[in-house]
Design a protein around this motif. Structure first.
Motif, PDB file in Angstrom:
ATOM      1  N   ALA A   1       0.826  -1.200   0.000  1.00  0.00           N
ATOM      2  CA  ALA A   1       0.000   0.000   0.000  1.00  0.00           C
ATOM      3  C   ALA A   1       0.860   1.249   0.000  1.00  0.00           C
ATOM      4  CB  ALA A   1      -0.909   0.006   1.233  1.00  0.00           C
ATOM      5  N   GLN A   2       2.003   1.207   0.770  1.00  0.00           N
ATOM      6  CA  GLN A   2       2.880   2.375   0.788  1.00  0.00           C
ATOM      7  C   GLN A   2       3.632   2.525  -0.517  1.00  0.00           C
ATOM      8  OE1 GLN A   2       5.469   2.409   4.139  1.00  0.00           O
ATOM      9  NE2 GLN A   2       3.866   2.211   5.622  1.00  0.00           N
ATOM     10  N   ARG A   3       4.188   1.411  -1.066  1.00  0.00           N
ATOM     11  CA  ARG A   3       5.088   1.513  -2.215  1.00  0.00           C
ATOM     12  C   ARG A   3       4.359   1.723  -3.524  1.00  0.00           C
ATOM     13  NH1 ARG A   3       8.502   3.148   0.975  1.00  0.00           N
ATOM     14  NH2 ARG A   3       9.504   1.647   2.319  1.00  0.00           N
ATOM     15  N   GLU A   4       3.106   1.199  -3.647  1.00  0.00           N
ATOM     16  CA  GLU A   4       2.419   1.318  -4.910  1.00  0.00           C
ATOM     17  C   GLU A   4       1.768   2.683  -5.090  1.00  0.00           C
ATOM     18  OE1 GLU A   4       1.134  -3.279  -5.828  1.00  0.00           O
ATOM     19  OE2 GLU A   4      -0.378  -1.802  -5.318  1.00  0.00           O
ATOM     20  N   GLY A   5       1.493   3.375  -3.988  1.00  0.00           N
ATOM     21  CA  GLY A   5       0.871   4.685  -4.103  1.00  0.00           C
ATOM     22  C   GLY A   5      -0.508   4.609  -4.697  1.00  0.00           C
ATOM     23  N   GLU A   6      -1.386   3.702  -4.202  1.00  0.00           N
ATOM     24  CA  GLU A   6      -2.687   3.486  -4.815  1.00  0.00           C
ATOM     25  C   GLU A   6      -3.712   4.477  -4.281  1.00  0.00           C
ATOM     26  OE1 GLU A   6      -4.162  -0.444  -5.336  1.00  0.00           O
ATOM     27  OE2 GLU A   6      -2.202  -1.320  -5.124  1.00  0.00           O
ATOM     28  N   SER A   7      -3.393   5.747  -4.369  1.00  0.00           N
ATOM     29  CA  SER A   7      -4.314   6.742  -3.864  1.00  0.00           C
ATOM     30  C   SER A   7      -5.535   6.884  -4.738  1.00  0.00           C
ATOM     31  CB  SER A   7      -3.593   8.091  -3.779  1.00  0.00           C
ATOM     32  OG  SER A   7      -2.455   7.983  -2.980  1.00  0.00           O
ATOM     33  N   GLY A   8      -5.492   6.409  -5.951  1.00  0.00           N
ATOM     34  CA  GLY A   8      -6.609   6.562  -6.860  1.00  0.00           C
ATOM     35  C   GLY A   8      -7.432   5.326  -7.020  1.00  0.00           C
TER      36      GLY A   8
ATOM     37  N   SER B   1      -0.662  -1.520 -11.488  1.00  0.00           N
ATOM     38  CA  SER B   1      -1.166  -0.957 -12.744  1.00  0.00           C
ATOM     39  C   SER B   1      -1.995  -1.979 -13.508  1.00  0.00           C
ATOM     40  CB  SER B   1       0.005  -0.480 -13.612  1.00  0.00           C
ATOM     41  OG  SER B   1       0.742   0.519 -12.957  1.00  0.00           O
ATOM     42  N   LEU B   2      -1.531  -3.221 -13.537  1.00  0.00           N
ATOM     43  CA  LEU B   2      -2.285  -4.247 -14.251  1.00  0.00           C
ATOM     44  C   LEU B   2      -3.651  -4.467 -13.614  1.00  0.00           C
ATOM     45  CD1 LEU B   2      -2.056  -6.351 -16.576  1.00  0.00           C
ATOM     46  CD2 LEU B   2      -1.480  -8.012 -14.801  1.00  0.00           C
ATOM     47  N   ARG B   3      -3.696  -4.475 -12.284  1.00  0.00           N
ATOM     48  CA  ARG B   3      -4.995  -4.643 -11.606  1.00  0.00           C
ATOM     49  C   ARG B   3      -5.939  -3.506 -11.974  1.00  0.00           C
ATOM     50  NH1 ARG B   3      -2.005  -5.389  -7.119  1.00  0.00           N
ATOM     51  NH2 ARG B   3      -2.931  -3.633  -6.011  1.00  0.00           N
ATOM     52  N   GLN B   4      -5.420  -2.288 -12.031  1.00  0.00           N
ATOM     53  CA  GLN B   4      -6.261  -1.154 -12.393  1.00  0.00           C
ATOM     54  C   GLN B   4      -6.764  -1.269 -13.827  1.00  0.00           C
ATOM     55  OE1 GLN B   4      -3.550   2.076 -11.391  1.00  0.00           O
ATOM     56  NE2 GLN B   4      -4.801   2.598  -9.613  1.00  0.00           N
ATOM     57  N   GLU B   5      -5.943  -1.801 -14.702  1.00  0.00           N
ATOM     58  CA  GLU B   5      -6.312  -1.900 -16.113  1.00  0.00           C
ATOM     59  C   GLU B   5      -7.382  -2.958 -16.372  1.00  0.00           C
ATOM     60  OE1 GLU B   5      -1.787  -0.713 -17.528  1.00  0.00           O
ATOM     61  OE2 GLU B   5      -2.586  -2.713 -17.926  1.00  0.00           O
ATOM     62  N   VAL B   6      -7.284  -4.094 -15.686  1.00  0.00           N
ATOM     63  CA  VAL B   6      -8.159  -5.223 -16.041  1.00  0.00           C
ATOM     64  C   VAL B   6      -9.372  -5.354 -15.127  1.00  0.00           C
ATOM     65  CG1 VAL B   6      -6.177  -6.466 -16.977  1.00  0.00           C
ATOM     66  CG2 VAL B   6      -6.898  -6.913 -14.628  1.00  0.00           C
ATOM     67  N   THR B   7      -9.410  -4.630 -14.011  1.00  0.00           N
ATOM     68  CA  THR B   7     -10.510  -4.775 -13.063  1.00  0.00           C
ATOM     69  C   THR B   7     -11.612  -3.770 -13.373  1.00  0.00           C
ATOM     70  OG1 THR B   7      -8.940  -5.439 -11.341  1.00  0.00           O
ATOM     71  CG2 THR B   7     -11.149  -4.791 -10.629  1.00  0.00           C
ATOM     72  N   PRO B   8     -12.862  -4.200 -13.478  1.00  0.00           N
ATOM     73  CA  PRO B   8     -13.971  -3.252 -13.655  1.00  0.00           C
ATOM     74  C   PRO B   8     -14.007  -2.254 -12.510  1.00  0.00           C
ATOM     75  CG  PRO B   8     -14.705  -5.504 -14.013  1.00  0.00           C
ATOM     76  CD  PRO B   8     -13.326  -5.596 -13.454  1.00  0.00           C
ATOM     77  N   GLU B   9     -14.327  -1.005 -12.803  1.00  0.00           N
ATOM     78  CA  GLU B   9     -14.313   0.057 -11.803  1.00  0.00           C
ATOM     79  C   GLU B   9     -15.113  -0.287 -10.544  1.00  0.00           C
ATOM     80  OE1 GLU B   9     -13.274   3.625 -10.027  1.00  0.00           O
ATOM     81  OE2 GLU B   9     -12.458   2.674 -11.814  1.00  0.00           O
ATOM     82  N   PRO B  10     -16.320  -0.848 -10.642  1.00  0.00           N
ATOM     83  CA  PRO B  10     -17.073  -1.136  -9.416  1.00  0.00           C
ATOM     84  C   PRO B  10     -16.407  -2.166  -8.511  1.00  0.00           C
ATOM     85  CG  PRO B  10     -18.524  -1.137 -11.321  1.00  0.00           C
ATOM     86  CD  PRO B  10     -17.129  -1.101 -11.849  1.00  0.00           C
TER      87      PRO B  10
END
Length: 423
Positions: free
Chosen positions: A5-12, A351-360
């Motif tokens: 959580a700290q290293r990936e910076g998943e604030s979005g 990044s891959l999780r963000q790309e392939v996962t539906p927003e909801p």
């Protein structure tokens, strides 16, 4: 706060609907974001102080690497448990009050350590304080993810995350260096006290922040286990994410205790002081910044699969060499290489999780991924440090590093190898 959580910076990664975008003026001129930015930087600085000060305190008092690893293990276990429930808690309470409360709780808990140490070392206190602080830190991390969008709006989210991550990385460099110097001058207990003070200042900053966000609805208050199962089901149903989850489960098991191993190697095997430990950790944090700067270019040129597997393989080679390194510059360079490559691999997987996962589903998938990836990591930290104390840091580092290289080799026989080239 969990390590990814700290290293990936998943604030979005919050999947909530975005509020209207904020004023189109520079972020540094937006009062609420500027104050929140300062508070978050102070929290990261406090976390990085604790990362060095607490293991040094255990080593100073007991001289035992196994006891250091056990402390890391119980703290990691608390983070894993808190990760399961953090999202539900954040959705049920006022987020600004939650963030302030998390900082105040950590200020009080960490502040107990130097006060008690005035009357003599009490190692049991660390095993009570750190798990509580790690669990509260996870609540803060999830709350932080949900707040950034409300502060700046969707249109400014990438810019805001970049600024937050940049200062967090700088704090990650400055924190270990300062913690090592303070510990060398006045003792590790004092460094823990500085850590406590940083959380108090962060809470004071947050009290001046006005957060914009929607209130939780009754529909959001139900179905915790159903939501968690939905995230797990998506991970298991996606070929690449399924392979990543399994391989990172093993990688986290092997590497969570690395920080303790490096500290013990510098102090016990090589005979250096706390200031040297802080300097080496600061150099290692510079590796994290380097990895963050290189990962986008590497992925554009090589694709996800080669970038991820290459980074994990380099992590293994760096880890394998750490126990055999006899010179401080070599230890620092290997630590920096490991953290740079670990940061690259973590950013790629995020990044891959963000790309392939539906927003909801994005929030639930992220929560499930963190929980599964780190489920066995605390046990791994305890086993790694116990083995190193019994058999020496060199053979244990060689074995763990070799296993990390095997993880990269195993990835070549999974869908990871053929995954997309999109940056």
């Amino acid at each position: 706060m969990t390590y990814e959580a700290q290293r990936e910076g998943e604030s979005g990664s919050d999947s909530a609907p975005a509020p209207p975008a904020g004023p189109a003026r520079p972020l540094w001129r937006q009062r609420d974001f500027g104050v929140f930015w300062a508070a978050q930087t102070l929290s990261v600085l406090g976390d990085s102080f604790a990362l060095i000060a607490l293991p040094l305190l255990v080593l100073q008092t007991t001289g035992s690497l196994a006891r250091m690893g056990l402390l890391t293990a119980v703290g990691g276990a608390a983070s894993v448990v808190a990760a399961v429930f953090a999202g539900a808690v954040v959705d049920r309470v006022d987020r600004r009050r939650l963030l302030i409360g998390c900082d105040l709780v950590r200020m009080v808990l960490y502040g107990l350590v130097p006060l008690v140490w005035l009357f003599g070392p009490q190692i049991w206190l660390l095993y009570a304080v750190l798990p509580l602080c790690e669990a509260v830190g996870m609540l803060f991390a999830v709350g932080y993810v949900t707040v950034v969008r409300g502060l700046v709006g969707t249109d400014r989210l990438t810019e805001a995350n970049g600024r937050l991550n940049a200062t967090a990385a700088a704090a990650g460099v400055l924190g270990p260096l300062c913690a090592g110097l303070v510990a060398a001058w006045t003792g590790p207990a004092t460094a823990v006290g500085v850590d406590a003070a940083s959380f108090g200042v962060s809470a004071a900053c947050l009290s001046y922040v006005r957060l914009k966000g929607r209130a939780p609805t009754s529909g959001e208050r139900a179905g915790l286990w159903r939501d968690l199962r939905a995230g797990i089901a998506f991970l298991l149903g996606h070929p690449v994410l399924r392979a990543l989850t399994a391989l990172l489960f093993v990688f986290s098991f092997l590497t969570l205790g690395l920080n303790d191993l490096v500290i013990y190697h510098l102090k016990h095997d090589l005979g250096h002081d706390d200031g040297t430990v802080g300097t080496v950790m600061a150099v290692g944090a510079l590796g994290t910044i380097t990895g963050a700067l290189l990962v986008a270019r590497a992925r554009r040129r090589l694709g996800f699969g080669p970038t991820w597997t290459g980074a994990v393989a380099m992590c293994g080679l760096s880890f394998a060499g750490l126990g055999w390194a006899r010179d401080v510059p070599v230890v620092a360079a290997l630590s920096a290489c490991f953290l740079a490559c670990a940061g690259m691999a973590g950013t790629c997987s995020m990044s891959l999780r963000q790309e392939v996962t539906p927003e909801p589903l994005l929030g639930r998938v992220t929560s499930a991924f963190w929980t599964l990836q780190y489920a066995a990591a605390p046990v791994g930290a305890a086993v790694l440090t116990w083995a190193a104390e019994q058999h020496g840091t060199a053979p244990v580092a060689l074995l763990a590093g070799g296993c990390c290289v095997l993880i990269a080799v195993a990835a070549l026989f999974t869908p990871i190898r053929r995954s997309g080239h999109r940056p």
